[in-house]
Design an enzyme around this catalytic site. Sequence first.
Site, PDB file in Angstrom:
ATOM      1  N   LYS A  61       0.752  -1.226   0.004  1.00  0.00           N
ATOM      2  CA  LYS A  61       0.011   0.070   0.037  1.00  0.00           C
ATOM      3  C   LYS A  61       0.900   1.089   0.047  1.00  0.00           C
ATOM      4  O   LYS A  61       1.443   1.763   1.049  1.00  0.00           O
ATOM      5  CB  LYS A  61      -0.760   0.086   1.031  1.00  0.00           C
ATOM      6  CG  LYS A  61      -2.254   0.803   1.263  1.00  0.00           C
ATOM      7  CD  LYS A  61      -2.200   2.005   0.707  1.00  0.00           C
ATOM      8  CE  LYS A  61      -1.682   2.981   1.966  1.00  0.00           C
ATOM      9  NZ  LYS A  61      -1.648   4.566   1.571  1.00  0.00           N
ATOM     10  N   GLY A 111       6.880   5.257   7.823  1.00  0.00           N
ATOM     11  CA  GLY A 111       6.017   6.637   7.503  1.00  0.00           C
ATOM     12  C   GLY A 111       6.082   7.485   9.047  1.00  0.00           C
ATOM     13  O   GLY A 111       7.075   7.321   9.818  1.00  0.00           O
ATOM     14  N   SER A 112       5.280   8.200   9.432  1.00  0.00           N
ATOM     15  CA  SER A 112       5.455   9.001  10.419  1.00  0.00           C
ATOM     16  C   SER A 112       5.065   8.469  11.794  1.00  0.00           C
ATOM     17  O   SER A 112       4.179   7.417  11.828  1.00  0.00           O
ATOM     18  CB  SER A 112       4.466  10.269  10.296  1.00  0.00           C
ATOM     19  OG  SER A 112       3.129  10.099  10.161  1.00  0.00           O
ATOM     20  N   THR A 113       5.536   9.266  12.921  1.00  0.00           N
ATOM     21  CA  THR A 113       5.355   8.522  14.074  1.00  0.00           C
ATOM     22  C   THR A 113       3.970   8.650  14.500  1.00  0.00           C
ATOM     23  O   THR A 113       3.416   7.747  15.032  1.00  0.00           O
ATOM     24  CB  THR A 113       6.357   9.281  15.089  1.00  0.00           C
ATOM     25  OG1 THR A 113       7.638   8.963  14.748  1.00  0.00           O
ATOM     26  CG2 THR A 113       6.301   8.760  16.662  1.00  0.00           C
ATOM     27  N   GLU A 120       8.900   1.614  11.212  1.00  0.00           N
ATOM     28  CA  GLU A 120       9.925   2.410  10.883  1.00  0.00           C
ATOM     29  C   GLU A 120       9.620   3.895  10.655  1.00  0.00           C
ATOM     30  O   GLU A 120       8.564   4.147   9.722  1.00  0.00           O
ATOM     31  CB  GLU A 120      10.499   2.063   9.200  1.00  0.00           C
ATOM     32  CG  GLU A 120      11.072   0.544   9.183  1.00  0.00           C
ATOM     33  CD  GLU A 120      12.486   0.463   9.746  1.00  0.00           C
ATOM     34  OE1 GLU A 120      12.931   1.382  10.081  1.00  0.00           O
ATOM     35  OE2 GLU A 120      12.788  -0.890   9.986  1.00  0.00           O
ATOM     36  N   CYS A 179      14.122  10.118   6.356  1.00  0.00           N
ATOM     37  CA  CYS A 179      14.135   9.836   7.785  1.00  0.00           C
ATOM     38  C   CYS A 179      15.283   9.817   8.655  1.00  0.00           C
ATOM     39  O   CYS A 179      15.260  10.004   9.769  1.00  0.00           O
ATOM     40  CB  CYS A 179      13.233   8.430   7.845  1.00  0.00           C
ATOM     41  SG  CYS A 179      14.223   7.198   7.094  1.00  0.00           S
ATOM     42  N   GLU A 220      10.023  16.721  13.992  1.00  0.00           N
ATOM     43  CA  GLU A 220      10.494  16.405  12.543  1.00  0.00           C
ATOM     44  C   GLU A 220       9.966  17.191  11.463  1.00  0.00           C
ATOM     45  O   GLU A 220       8.659  17.136  11.273  1.00  0.00           O
ATOM     46  CB  GLU A 220      10.090  14.776  12.057  1.00  0.00           C
ATOM     47  CG  GLU A 220      10.882  14.492  10.791  1.00  0.00           C
ATOM     48  CD  GLU A 220      10.393  13.039  10.690  1.00  0.00           C
ATOM     49  OE1 GLU A 220       9.036  12.502  10.699  1.00  0.00           O
ATOM     50  OE2 GLU A 220      11.264  12.228  10.000  1.00  0.00           O
TER      51      GLU A 220
HETATM   52  P1  NAD Z   1       2.595   9.162   6.640  1.00  0.00           P
HETATM   53  O1  NAD Z   1       2.583   8.489   8.130  1.00  0.00           O
HETATM   54  O2  NAD Z   1       1.730  10.356   6.587  1.00  0.00           O
HETATM   55  O3  NAD Z   1       2.127   7.943   5.673  1.00  0.00           O
HETATM   56  C1  NAD Z   1       2.855   6.753   5.496  1.00  0.00           C
HETATM   57  C2  NAD Z   1       2.210   5.601   4.913  1.00  0.00           C
HETATM   58  O4  NAD Z   1       0.827   5.514   5.753  1.00  0.00           O
HETATM   59  C3  NAD Z   1       1.019   6.259   3.469  1.00  0.00           C
HETATM   60  O5  NAD Z   1       1.143   5.360   2.745  1.00  0.00           O
HETATM   61  C4  NAD Z   1      -0.102   6.651   4.114  1.00  0.00           C
HETATM   62  O6  NAD Z   1      -1.156   6.658   3.122  1.00  0.00           O
HETATM   63  C5  NAD Z   1      -0.495   5.611   5.272  1.00  0.00           C
HETATM   64  N1  NAD Z   1      -1.453   6.112   6.251  1.00  0.00           N
HETATM   65  C6  NAD Z   1      -1.720   7.312   6.533  1.00  0.00           C
HETATM   66  N2  NAD Z   1      -2.833   7.137   7.437  1.00  0.00           N
HETATM   67  C7  NAD Z   1      -2.928   5.843   7.856  1.00  0.00           C
HETATM   68  C8  NAD Z   1      -3.603   5.398   8.804  1.00  0.00           C
HETATM   69  N3  NAD Z   1      -4.432   5.990   9.704  1.00  0.00           N
HETATM   70  N4  NAD Z   1      -3.453   3.927   8.818  1.00  0.00           N
HETATM   71  C9  NAD Z   1      -2.758   3.155   8.175  1.00  0.00           C
HETATM   72  N5  NAD Z   1      -1.965   3.769   7.081  1.00  0.00           N
HETATM   73  C10 NAD Z   1      -1.943   5.262   6.981  1.00  0.00           C
HETATM   74  O7  NAD Z   1       4.060   9.346   6.171  1.00  0.00           O
HETATM   75  P2  NAD Z   1       4.465   9.981   4.880  1.00  0.00           P
HETATM   76  O8  NAD Z   1       4.204  11.497   5.050  1.00  0.00           O
HETATM   77  O9  NAD Z   1       4.318   9.316   3.802  1.00  0.00           O
HETATM   78  O10 NAD Z   1       5.909  10.127   4.918  1.00  0.00           O
HETATM   79  C11 NAD Z   1       6.997  10.907   5.737  1.00  0.00           C
HETATM   80  C12 NAD Z   1       7.362  10.061   7.091  1.00  0.00           C
HETATM   81  O11 NAD Z   1       7.896   8.771   6.772  1.00  0.00           O
HETATM   82  C13 NAD Z   1       8.354  10.905   8.014  1.00  0.00           C
HETATM   83  O12 NAD Z   1       7.816  11.065   9.329  1.00  0.00           O
HETATM   84  C14 NAD Z   1       9.548  10.237   7.769  1.00  0.00           C
HETATM   85  O13 NAD Z   1      10.666  10.101   8.905  1.00  0.00           O
HETATM   86  C15 NAD Z   1       9.132   8.705   7.820  1.00  0.00           C
HETATM   87  N6  NAD Z   1       9.995   7.503   7.224  1.00  0.00           N
HETATM   88  C16 NAD Z   1      10.549   6.870   7.871  1.00  0.00           C
HETATM   89  C17 NAD Z   1      11.658   5.971   7.296  1.00  0.00           C
HETATM   90  C18 NAD Z   1      12.307   5.001   8.200  1.00  0.00           C
HETATM   91  O14 NAD Z   1      12.738   3.923   7.755  1.00  0.00           O
HETATM   92  N7  NAD Z   1      12.234   5.154   9.511  1.00  0.00           N
HETATM   93  C19 NAD Z   1      11.877   5.932   5.981  1.00  0.00           C
HETATM   94  C20 NAD Z   1      11.107   6.768   5.142  1.00  0.00           C
HETATM   95  C21 NAD Z   1      10.072   7.736   5.956  1.00  0.00           C
END
Ligand code: NAD
Length: 488
Positions: A182, A236-238, A258, A291, A392
């Site tokens: 996804k 994704g985000s925390t 992650e 990240c 962040e």
């Molecule tokens: P995000 O958390 O907004 O979204 C990540 C994914 O989660 C997307 O596919 C999104 O559609 C999905 N999503 C959103 N709401 C959801 C929910 N309620 N339930 C399930 N899935 C949901 O993050 P982003 O803006 O796409 O990416 C940026 C973030 O990702 C930053 O915080 C960055 O630090 C982090 N990141 C971490 C790593 C790592 O390896 N630690 C690597 C890359 C990015």
Amino acid sequence: MAILPDAKLYIDGVLRTAEDGRTFEVIGPWTGEPVGRAADASAADVDAAIAAARRAFDTTDWSTNVALRVALVTKLRALFEENRDRLSDLARHEAGAAIGAVGRAHVDMALEGWDDYLRLFPQIAWEKDFGARTGYGFETQRRAFYEPIGVVGAITPWNVPLYVNVGKVVAALLAGCTVILKPAPNTPGMGAIFGELAAAAGFPAGVLNVVFGSDPALAGEMLVTDPRVDLISFTGSTGVGKRIMEQGGASLKRIFLELGGKSAKIVLDDAPNFAMDVAQSMLVFHAGQGCAVHSRLLVPRSRYEEAKAVLKHAYGSFGDNWGDFDNPQHIMGPVVSKKQMERVLSYVQLGQEEGATLLAGGKARPDKGHGYFVEPTCFVDVTNDMRIAQEEIFGPVLVVIPYEDDEDAIRIANESAYGLSGGVASGDFDRAINVARRIRAGSVSVNGGMCIAGDLPFGGYKASGMGREWGLEGIEEFLETKLVAWRA
Ligand code: NAD
């Protein structure tokens, strides 16, 4: 005008549109204009993907046929190789990668990581003998079998989409799981290509499924809450990670996260290349949207003025050498979306309100085009309790914090909710290693060493996540341990 091919869903072996025919526009970060169109998966589509993955895991030999898995994952890798140009186009148009950054962080690293997985995979131990033990008056033989965990929901972000998609999908498939990928709404094409090429490679129906939609949460929440999904691997985000943890708890599925970071690079007072270490901390690569970037620079107070002068000069020299789609020297483009641009600019305003000094940048740059351009930005006179030092920002914003001595630097580095990565620069190797070992983070770079590679486990401490991706550990994350004991 669309530049990228339409992004299709891949469900139960079929490349298709959404069941209700809905689509959404993919907006390009460089122009703010549509660059493609993607199928907008409905709940029925996501449900069909989960059902297909479950059936493929439960009723086919995918989970047990290691040779088939290796053959198909290898074939898929070859098809990705043939599509390098398309992968670059996707990273540039969807994620806003600058051409000078696209190879390194977006395509090469991801495909090299894929090769690492294939190379490491034969080291997976599928069985472990624990030998005999006598108790209760008889002898028992004990052996563990390592088995794929089942159906995996892989939820990925937009910033380095190929790298993260490969990190999850390839490891899970090799482990013997079936997968629903996804990707983020900004980068559906980088997910869709997995479906398209898996279909071309001849994957059995249901083993890999790809769903995406305009609603960022719909498909992800369905994967997280559905009891037919055994494991969620999320990057994704925390904030979203916490929600996933809560929602996934109801079905007690495995959850690997992650998440974000606010990593600190400590330049010690004896760093032999002090000016270079400071200057290279400019947060410009991929507009700071990584990240594990070191978004807090810690320099000794005794050399703080010197560091400021170095940074002033470095940002001045970098100048306007960014934000040109066609310039091969450029490593920085726009940020990914209007929302992200507004977020970054709001932090610039917040930093000034908090009393930090803007040393460089800080403005949107509409003169570079109708996309989402924010200048390379640097704040000095920052204290670690400011929000710009704790939260962040995920953009090209560096904050520079002075420290008194090594202890103080370690304290500041660790006074963060996050713990993803870090850096230390010093002329004294032992001193640097000692500092590195005391930073509570999943990876620490000493004197510029590379912590990120496909053969290394990557992940975070604290609010930066749980579990490890990549390397052998990245594959083992998708295995369960079954212990079998028999009376000898
Ligand atoms: P995000 O958390 O907004 O979204 C990540 C994914 O989660 C997307 O596919 C999104 O559609 C999905 N999503 C959103 N709401 C959801 C929910 N309620 N339930 C399930 N899935 C949901 O993050 P982003 O803006 O796409 O990416 C940026 C973030 O990702 C930053 O915080 C960055 O630090 C982090 N990141 C971490 C790593 C790592 O390896 N630690 C690597 C890359 C990015």
